[in-house]
Scaffold this motif. Sequence first.
Motif, PDB file in Angstrom:
ATOM      1  N   LEU A 169       0.850  -1.192   0.000  1.00  0.00           N
ATOM      2  CA  LEU A 169       0.000   0.000   0.000  1.00  0.00           C
ATOM      3  C   LEU A 169       0.886   1.242   0.000  1.00  0.00           C
ATOM      4  O   LEU A 169       1.748   1.400   0.869  1.00  0.00           O
ATOM      5  N   ASP A 170       0.653   2.143  -0.991  1.00  0.00           N
ATOM      6  CA  ASP A 170       1.534   3.305  -1.087  1.00  0.00           C
ATOM      7  C   ASP A 170       0.801   4.602  -1.427  1.00  0.00           C
ATOM      8  O   ASP A 170       1.440   5.603  -1.763  1.00  0.00           O
ATOM      9  N   SER A 171      -0.537   4.609  -1.325  1.00  0.00           N
ATOM     10  CA  SER A 171      -1.260   5.852  -1.583  1.00  0.00           C
ATOM     11  C   SER A 171      -2.653   5.798  -0.979  1.00  0.00           C
ATOM     12  O   SER A 171      -3.239   4.711  -0.825  1.00  0.00           O
ATOM     13  N   LEU A 172      -3.177   6.972  -0.653  1.00  0.00           N
ATOM     14  CA  LEU A 172      -4.541   7.065  -0.144  1.00  0.00           C
ATOM     15  C   LEU A 172      -5.530   6.678  -1.229  1.00  0.00           C
ATOM     16  O   LEU A 172      -6.552   6.022  -0.945  1.00  0.00           O
ATOM     17  N   LYS A 173      -5.276   7.067  -2.463  1.00  0.00           N
ATOM     18  CA  LYS A 173      -6.184   6.740  -3.564  1.00  0.00           C
ATOM     19  C   LYS A 173      -6.368   5.238  -3.688  1.00  0.00           C
ATOM     20  O   LYS A 173      -7.504   4.741  -3.838  1.00  0.00           O
ATOM     21  N   LEU A 174      -5.272   4.504  -3.634  1.00  0.00           N
ATOM     22  CA  LEU A 174      -5.367   3.048  -3.723  1.00  0.00           C
ATOM     23  C   LEU A 174      -6.106   2.487  -2.512  1.00  0.00           C
ATOM     24  O   LEU A 174      -6.923   1.560  -2.637  1.00  0.00           O
ATOM     25  N   ALA A 175      -5.846   3.029  -1.338  1.00  0.00           N
ATOM     26  CA  ALA A 175      -6.536   2.578  -0.127  1.00  0.00           C
ATOM     27  C   ALA A 175      -8.040   2.787  -0.255  1.00  0.00           C
ATOM     28  O   ALA A 175      -8.835   1.918   0.126  1.00  0.00           O
ATOM     29  N   SER A 235       9.272   0.925  -5.524  1.00  0.00           N
ATOM     30  CA  SER A 235       7.987   1.517  -5.188  1.00  0.00           C
ATOM     31  C   SER A 235       7.990   1.900  -3.716  1.00  0.00           C
ATOM     32  O   SER A 235       8.902   1.569  -2.969  1.00  0.00           O
ATOM     33  N   GLY A 236       6.939   2.586  -3.295  1.00  0.00           N
ATOM     34  CA  GLY A 236       6.803   2.941  -1.892  1.00  0.00           C
ATOM     35  C   GLY A 236       6.943   4.429  -1.647  1.00  0.00           C
ATOM     36  O   GLY A 236       7.451   5.175  -2.486  1.00  0.00           O
ATOM     37  N   ILE A 237       6.496   4.859  -0.479  1.00  0.00           N
ATOM     38  CA  ILE A 237       6.579   6.264  -0.101  1.00  0.00           C
ATOM     39  C   ILE A 237       7.794   6.489   0.790  1.00  0.00           C
ATOM     40  O   ILE A 237       8.392   5.539   1.298  1.00  0.00           O
ATOM     41  N   LEU A 246      -9.089  -6.554   4.784  1.00  0.00           N
ATOM     42  CA  LEU A 246      -7.777  -6.844   4.209  1.00  0.00           C
ATOM     43  C   LEU A 246      -6.694  -6.271   5.108  1.00  0.00           C
ATOM     44  O   LEU A 246      -6.717  -5.083   5.440  1.00  0.00           O
ATOM     45  N   GLU A 247      -5.759  -7.107   5.522  1.00  0.00           N
ATOM     46  CA  GLU A 247      -4.609  -6.625   6.272  1.00  0.00           C
ATOM     47  C   GLU A 247      -3.663  -5.921   5.304  1.00  0.00           C
ATOM     48  O   GLU A 247      -3.376  -6.450   4.225  1.00  0.00           O
ATOM     49  N   VAL A 248      -3.175  -4.743   5.683  1.00  0.00           N
ATOM     50  CA  VAL A 248      -2.319  -3.978   4.773  1.00  0.00           C
ATOM     51  C   VAL A 248      -1.011  -3.575   5.448  1.00  0.00           C
ATOM     52  O   VAL A 248      -0.967  -3.286   6.644  1.00  0.00           O
ATOM     53  N   PHE A 249       0.034  -3.574   4.638  1.00  0.00           N
ATOM     54  CA  PHE A 249       1.355  -3.097   5.022  1.00  0.00           C
ATOM     55  C   PHE A 249       1.671  -1.902   4.127  1.00  0.00           C
ATOM     56  O   PHE A 249       1.529  -1.993   2.907  1.00  0.00           O
ATOM     57  N   ILE A 250       2.078  -0.811   4.711  1.00  0.00           N
ATOM     58  CA  ILE A 250       2.464   0.365   3.930  1.00  0.00           C
ATOM     59  C   ILE A 250       3.885   0.161   3.404  1.00  0.00           C
ATOM     60  O   ILE A 250       4.811  -0.104   4.179  1.00  0.00           O
ATOM     61  N   GLN A 251       4.045   0.286   2.087  1.00  0.00           N
ATOM     62  CA  GLN A 251       5.365   0.097   1.497  1.00  0.00           C
ATOM     63  C   GLN A 251       6.171   1.384   1.575  1.00  0.00           C
ATOM     64  O   GLN A 251       5.713   2.449   1.150  1.00  0.00           O
ATOM     65  N   VAL A 252       7.380   1.258   2.096  1.00  0.00           N
ATOM     66  CA  VAL A 252       8.274   2.403   2.276  1.00  0.00           C
ATOM     67  C   VAL A 252       9.515   2.201   1.414  1.00  0.00           C
ATOM     68  O   VAL A 252      10.133   1.138   1.426  1.00  0.00           O
ATOM     69  N   ASN A 253       9.882   3.222   0.677  1.00  0.00           N
ATOM     70  CA  ASN A 253      11.117   3.186  -0.113  1.00  0.00           C
ATOM     71  C   ASN A 253      12.252   3.636   0.798  1.00  0.00           C
ATOM     72  O   ASN A 253      12.480   4.826   0.987  1.00  0.00           O
ATOM     73  N   THR A 254      12.948   2.678   1.383  1.00  0.00           N
ATOM     74  CA  THR A 254      14.002   3.001   2.347  1.00  0.00           C
ATOM     75  C   THR A 254      15.375   3.133   1.704  1.00  0.00           C
ATOM     76  O   THR A 254      16.342   3.478   2.391  1.00  0.00           O
ATOM     77  N   SER A 255      15.468   2.851   0.412  1.00  0.00           N
ATOM     78  CA  SER A 255      16.765   2.932  -0.266  1.00  0.00           C
ATOM     79  C   SER A 255      16.923   4.203  -1.077  1.00  0.00           C
ATOM     80  O   SER A 255      18.038   4.556  -1.460  1.00  0.00           O
TER      81      SER A 255
END
Length: 249
Positions: free
Chosen positions: A114-120, A149-151, A134-143
């Motif tokens: 999950l990476d956006s409010l629109k998609l949520a 992908s990810g925020i 649905l269980e959701v995990f927020i994807q974070v771009n840590t690199s």
Amino acid sequence: MTSQPAAAQAVTTEDFSRNLATVNQKIAEAASRSGRQASAVRLLPVTKTIEPERLRLAIEAGVQTLGENKVQEALAKSEEFASEYPTLRYAVIGPLQANKAKFVARFAHEFHALDSLKLAQTLQRRLELEERTLEVFIQVNTSGEDSKSGIAAGEVAELLEAIAPLDRLVPRGLMTMAANTTDESTIRASFALLRTTLEELRDSGAPEGFDQLSMGMSGDFELAIEEGATVVRVGQGIFGARSYPQASA
């Protein structure tokens, strides 16, 4: 990613049992090194591209969740296995186009990207129609890599607050993919950033049950566990090398 040889190609139930035991042993050892119990880490088998015949053998060996990033492939598997394995769980772990949210809402139990409010909001509407959660995990771009992908880590709190009213979504934690490098310190930094982001969110009042870190794949899951992973996504370590070279999960 760090380089580890893929497991031997698994073609029998015994092969899968052996590979699962090897992965679980590595999980236990890594958890011990980080001062935790093996039970604190969940193995999420990545089953993309694996045909149903082999999946049946893996399920008989103990696989209970199928991790997929191709939604239509996952949907087909869920339909095929519905009566045969009614308790099987499905986790969608790759980027999701809005027009495929209706399928995820129909069969998936977890969504790790999950990476956006629109998609949520799109998922919320579809889940309402399906009368599911649905269980959701927020994807974070840590690199910081454009290919990922990810925020950004600094945007997670805002997204988490924005999805709070969406009652069909159950926020469970954060997900990331490590930097695409062989440098261990850089890989660890990706994982450490996700951990500290979760810690900060929990300190500031994250929802109850928002405590999971989905990070680490076949090449780096031991490092991820040492840095705090609670869910590791492993494919090649269980199934053996895939049929296309770019896969690394």
